[in-house]
Write a protein that holds these residues in place. Sequence first.
Motif, short mmCIF file in Angstrom:
data_model
loop_
_atom_site.label_atom_id
_atom_site.label_comp_id
_atom_site.label_asym_id
_atom_site.label_seq_id
_atom_site.Cartn_x
_atom_site.Cartn_y
_atom_site.Cartn_z
N TYR A 26 -6.62 3.02 -3.99
CA TYR A 26 -7.45 2.14 -3.62
C TYR A 26 -8.03 0.93 -4.90
CZ TYR A 26 -11.26 -0.36 -0.69
OH TYR A 26 -12.26 -1.14 -0.11
N SER B 21 0.89 -1.20 -0.01
CA SER B 21 0.04 -0.19 -0.05
C SER B 21 0.88 1.17 0.05
CB SER B 21 -0.95 0.06 1.08
OG SER B 21 -1.95 -1.01 0.97
N VAL C 296 -5.19 -1.15 -5.84
CA VAL C 296 -4.93 -2.28 -4.72
C VAL C 296 -6.04 -3.45 -4.86
CG1 VAL C 296 -5.21 -2.94 -2.28
CG2 VAL C 296 -3.69 -1.04 -2.90
N GLY D 140 -8.68 -0.70 2.51
CA GLY D 140 -7.95 0.68 2.11
C GLY D 140 -7.55 1.39 3.41
N LEU E 150 -3.53 2.22 3.08
CA LEU E 150 -3.64 3.32 1.95
C LEU E 150 -3.63 4.63 2.69
CD1 LEU E 150 -5.55 1.89 -0.93
CD2 LEU E 150 -2.96 2.19 -0.84
#
Length: 326
Positions: free
Chosen positions: A143, A115, A146, A155, A158
């Motif tokens: 996001y 991340s 990912v 998320g 992140l």
Amino acid sequence: MKNKIISVSAPGKLMLFGEHSVVYGRPCIVTAVNQRIFVKIVKTKGDSILINAPEVNVKNYSIKVSNLGKIDYPKDIKFVLKSVENFFKKYKVSSGLKIFTHSQFSSLFGFGSSSAITVCMVKGLSKIFDIQVYNKALFDIAYKTVLDVQGVGSGFDLAAAVWGGTLYFVGGGKKIVPLNVKPFKLIVGYTGIKADTATLIKNVADLYKKNKTEVEGIFKSIDKIVEKAKINLQKGNYRVLGDLMIKDQGFLNSLGVSSTKLDNLISAANTSGAFGAKLSGAGGGDCMIAFVDKKNKNNVMNEIVKKGGIIIDVKTGAEGVRVERI
Ligand code: MEV
């Protein structure tokens, strides 16, 4: 004209409260730690992307820009390449690039290296192409990246990499609230075992399908812990936060995501003077964390080590993604 060069860094993270339930759109609390990932990006006149990522043994990997999105990316640099692909597509830009990554922490700790790399990539590319990308837009594109690569995830890691500090985060980024929290001491004990996050998320999903009412009940109880933790973190009530950790760990045990090694390290902390301890992240391995006062700090660390844990020295509430001087 010289090639444009940008260097960016982003912090790793530790989940404090609310792992797993956050995957179901619920709240959690995460703190950024002072161990960082660095990414240097050079804009080149060529038509390919060259990557050096020594931590994952990637040396001089090269891909033509025209092949982005058309071929499978090597496992260890998927997040880097997917970030480039998504950024180029969204902002309708393209260029040859040279990318170098460097990490201050092992990808085995569960600090969220993928991340942090993704966030560095998006931030770095925005600077390379002179495009204003505010934090929420940065989070959204990271996001999407990912989810494109691994399919699941709330998320929260992140958000920690973007904003830094200590955050109240609701799954998917529905709410991202920086908390006014003084830096606090957290003991971090690494189990030496790499957690398999995707499998653990799947195990909880299977349990959810089988026992929806019971698991919903557990999630509701974790929500209450998160809300109480939010208030008590801002007040600095570490004794209360320790109790909340013990309760949260109980629910994580009911979800079946703890492990013998984690349980041993957590109980070593709890019986040697910590206010409370729990696993942090997916479970199964990675790290446990504990709140402790100054008086008991050394004792707690020694007991964790005696049970086979490795102490990782971190500072909480670290700064979010930033452009570094070159
Ligand atoms: C993993 O570090 C934490 C989980 O809640 C997954 C996620 O939130 O993406 C299990």
